[in-house]
Every structure is written in C-alpha cells, then in structure tokens.
Design a protein around this motif. Sequence first.
Motif, PDB file in Angstrom:
ATOM      1  N   GLU A 121       0.997  -1.331   0.033  1.00  0.00           N
ATOM      2  CA  GLU A 121       0.090  -0.027  -0.004  1.00  0.00           C
ATOM      3  C   GLU A 121       0.795   1.156  -0.051  1.00  0.00           C
ATOM      4  O   GLU A 121       0.637   2.196  -0.734  1.00  0.00           O
ATOM      5  N   ARG A 122       1.895   1.371   0.734  1.00  0.00           N
ATOM      6  CA  ARG A 122       2.826   2.500   0.893  1.00  0.00           C
ATOM      7  C   ARG A 122       3.522   2.542  -0.405  1.00  0.00           C
ATOM      8  O   ARG A 122       3.897   3.728  -0.938  1.00  0.00           O
ATOM      9  N   ALA A 123       4.000   1.331  -1.005  1.00  0.00           N
ATOM     10  CA  ALA A 123       4.626   1.674  -2.370  1.00  0.00           C
ATOM     11  C   ALA A 123       3.647   2.433  -3.408  1.00  0.00           C
ATOM     12  O   ALA A 123       4.186   3.055  -4.129  1.00  0.00           O
ATOM     13  N   PHE A 124       2.401   1.783  -3.417  1.00  0.00           N
ATOM     14  CA  PHE A 124       1.337   2.364  -4.518  1.00  0.00           C
ATOM     15  C   PHE A 124       1.203   3.957  -3.961  1.00  0.00           C
ATOM     16  O   PHE A 124       1.147   4.776  -4.816  1.00  0.00           O
ATOM     17  N   ALA A 125       1.093   4.376  -2.899  1.00  0.00           N
ATOM     18  CA  ALA A 125       0.980   5.619  -2.440  1.00  0.00           C
ATOM     19  C   ALA A 125       2.047   6.514  -2.888  1.00  0.00           C
ATOM     20  O   ALA A 125       1.873   7.490  -3.235  1.00  0.00           O
ATOM     21  N   ALA A 126       3.312   6.101  -2.818  1.00  0.00           N
ATOM     22  CA  ALA A 126       4.451   6.770  -3.041  1.00  0.00           C
ATOM     23  C   ALA A 126       4.419   6.785  -4.755  1.00  0.00           C
ATOM     24  O   ALA A 126       4.835   7.804  -5.255  1.00  0.00           O
ATOM     25  N   ALA A 127       4.186   5.882  -5.499  1.00  0.00           N
ATOM     26  CA  ALA A 127       4.176   5.751  -6.929  1.00  0.00           C
ATOM     27  C   ALA A 127       2.861   7.045  -7.423  1.00  0.00           C
ATOM     28  O   ALA A 127       3.309   7.556  -8.321  1.00  0.00           O
ATOM     29  N   ARG A 128       1.811   7.014  -6.537  1.00  0.00           N
ATOM     30  CA  ARG A 128       0.936   7.847  -7.028  1.00  0.00           C
ATOM     31  C   ARG A 128       1.388   9.352  -6.686  1.00  0.00           C
ATOM     32  O   ARG A 128       1.086  10.250  -7.649  1.00  0.00           O
ATOM     33  N   ALA A 129       2.164   9.681  -5.812  1.00  0.00           N
ATOM     34  CA  ALA A 129       2.709  11.132  -5.441  1.00  0.00           C
ATOM     35  C   ALA A 129       3.673  11.315  -6.319  1.00  0.00           C
ATOM     36  O   ALA A 129       3.861  12.576  -6.467  1.00  0.00           O
ATOM     37  N   ARG A 130       4.455  10.404  -6.920  1.00  0.00           N
ATOM     38  CA  ARG A 130       5.687  10.768  -7.814  1.00  0.00           C
ATOM     39  C   ARG A 130       5.456  10.607  -9.124  1.00  0.00           C
ATOM     40  O   ARG A 130       5.147  11.212 -10.003  1.00  0.00           O
ATOM     41  N   THR A 131       5.463   9.329  -9.870  1.00  0.00           N
ATOM     42  CA  THR A 131       5.416   9.344 -11.325  1.00  0.00           C
ATOM     43  C   THR A 131       4.078   8.541 -11.800  1.00  0.00           C
ATOM     44  O   THR A 131       4.173   8.446 -12.936  1.00  0.00           O
ATOM     45  N   GLY A 132       3.545   7.950 -10.785  1.00  0.00           N
ATOM     46  CA  GLY A 132       2.299   7.068 -11.125  1.00  0.00           C
ATOM     47  C   GLY A 132       2.705   5.835 -11.778  1.00  0.00           C
ATOM     48  O   GLY A 132       1.749   5.105 -12.494  1.00  0.00           O
ATOM     49  N   ARG A 133       4.065   5.255 -11.559  1.00  0.00           N
ATOM     50  CA  ARG A 133       4.298   3.955 -12.192  1.00  0.00           C
ATOM     51  C   ARG A 133       4.825   3.245 -10.920  1.00  0.00           C
ATOM     52  O   ARG A 133       5.881   3.772 -10.141  1.00  0.00           O
ATOM     53  N   ALA A 150      -3.311  -3.283  -6.918  1.00  0.00           N
ATOM     54  CA  ALA A 150      -3.325  -2.360  -7.889  1.00  0.00           C
ATOM     55  C   ALA A 150      -4.785  -2.091  -8.493  1.00  0.00           C
ATOM     56  O   ALA A 150      -5.072  -1.040  -8.953  1.00  0.00           O
ATOM     57  N   GLU A 151      -5.727  -2.959  -8.265  1.00  0.00           N
ATOM     58  CA  GLU A 151      -7.069  -2.842  -8.703  1.00  0.00           C
ATOM     59  C   GLU A 151      -7.687  -1.808  -7.715  1.00  0.00           C
ATOM     60  O   GLU A 151      -8.746  -1.144  -8.264  1.00  0.00           O
ATOM     61  N   HIS A 152      -7.111  -1.427  -6.629  1.00  0.00           N
ATOM     62  CA  HIS A 152      -7.624  -0.127  -5.631  1.00  0.00           C
ATOM     63  C   HIS A 152      -6.820   1.159  -5.960  1.00  0.00           C
ATOM     64  O   HIS A 152      -7.002   2.092  -5.242  1.00  0.00           O
ATOM     65  N   HIS A 153      -6.165   1.064  -6.999  1.00  0.00           N
ATOM     66  CA  HIS A 153      -5.134   2.139  -7.168  1.00  0.00           C
ATOM     67  C   HIS A 153      -5.109   2.697  -8.555  1.00  0.00           C
ATOM     68  O   HIS A 153      -4.033   2.494  -9.208  1.00  0.00           O
ATOM     69  N   ASP A 154      -6.275   3.302  -9.120  1.00  0.00           N
ATOM     70  CA  ASP A 154      -6.332   3.605 -10.605  1.00  0.00           C
ATOM     71  C   ASP A 154      -5.442   4.744 -10.672  1.00  0.00           C
ATOM     72  O   ASP A 154      -5.196   5.829  -9.633  1.00  0.00           O
ATOM     73  N   GLY A 155      -4.774   5.001 -11.805  1.00  0.00           N
ATOM     74  CA  GLY A 155      -3.916   5.862 -12.249  1.00  0.00           C
ATOM     75  C   GLY A 155      -2.465   5.486 -11.635  1.00  0.00           C
ATOM     76  O   GLY A 155      -1.459   6.380 -11.961  1.00  0.00           O
ATOM     77  N   VAL A 156      -2.114   4.375 -11.189  1.00  0.00           N
ATOM     78  CA  VAL A 156      -0.809   3.866 -11.053  1.00  0.00           C
ATOM     79  C   VAL A 156      -0.701   2.696 -12.053  1.00  0.00           C
ATOM     80  O   VAL A 156      -1.200   1.788 -11.840  1.00  0.00           O
ATOM     81  N   ALA A 157       0.236   2.980 -12.771  1.00  0.00           N
ATOM     82  CA  ALA A 157       0.727   1.814 -13.649  1.00  0.00           C
ATOM     83  C   ALA A 157       1.574   0.789 -13.162  1.00  0.00           C
ATOM     84  O   ALA A 157       2.420   1.192 -12.549  1.00  0.00           O
ATOM     85  N   LEU A 158       1.332  -0.532 -13.225  1.00  0.00           N
ATOM     86  CA  LEU A 158       1.996  -1.547 -12.627  1.00  0.00           C
ATOM     87  C   LEU A 158       2.816  -2.097 -13.864  1.00  0.00           C
ATOM     88  O   LEU A 158       2.037  -2.680 -14.702  1.00  0.00           O
TER      89      LEU A 158
END
Length: 161
Positions: free
Chosen positions: A123-135, A153-161
């Motif tokens: 979860e923290r990795a996804f939050a960091a990705a959203r705040a920075r590059t979206g990847r 990832a299903e709960h984090h729209d806008g972050v490309a995995l």
Amino acid sequence: MSRTRRYVIACLAGNGIGPEMIAEASRALAQVSRLHGFVVEEVHPPFGGEALARSGHPLPAATRRATLGADAVLVAGASEPALAGIRADLDLAASVSRVLVGGGADLTVFAPLHDSTADWTIERAFAAARARTGRLVSVGVDGAWRRRVEHTAEHHDGVAL
C-alpha cells in the motif's frame, strides 16, 4: 491560522563515517523540509561505538527513549549491532531506500520486514508511486507476491503496474 507540521527525527550516527553521513542527510532533510513546508527537529543521541566510548553501553537508555519518542529514526549504518535493540523496540514494518540511478533519476525501493507487513508495504509503495511518477515496478520471488500486488493495484487507479 495554519500550523506548520513538525517532525522529530532521531539521528543515529554512531562512529566511523556515520557522523559525516548524518551531516549530509541533515542538510538534505533541511532542504526537503523547506521545499515542502514542514519543520524537522533533529535529536542526536549517542549510539553504537560513540555511545560505548561515552557511557560503556552501545544503546543507552536515553538513546532508546529518544528513538521511541521520535517520528522517524535515521541510521547511518544498517549493520551496526546496536541497531538490533532499536529494531526490537520499534514496530518496524518495511525498509525504504532511495536509490539514485543514471542521468539524475531516482527510485524508491520498499521491502517488507516481515510477512505480516507485506500488504502494508505494498500500500505504501502504491501511495508513493501515485505521489511521484504514477508507475510502480514489483519484483517478487513467487506467484503469491505477484497476486498480492495485482490485487492491490485494482484499488489504485492512476498507477501503472
């Protein structure tokens, strides 16, 4: 009236090159805090070889209290044996490392410290990705890890995995 966020960071330098490393980290923290509008209050309790020379113990009670009272702990050397006592006192969930790569780019590496903290870390990795590059790039050792990350990832729209 808005209040400026204030964070206390226990800086554990130890001896050897630790003081120089903490000095550089302190300068970086000061710059980041100015850029992002918060205040960092650093405490520098004796730790490791420095504490041993001063008090005869690598992890004095005052150092334990300082780390438990801090919002974050910055350690110059992860291999310092006295760090085991700090880890035992804190509820650590993950390690987070910032790595500079070629061309001035950087990446942040999150790793759970225990099986029970894997979901929290993801979860923290996804939050960091959203705040920075979206990847976000996930590297795991088995299919179970991959499924955990894909489910999150299903709960984090806008972050490309």
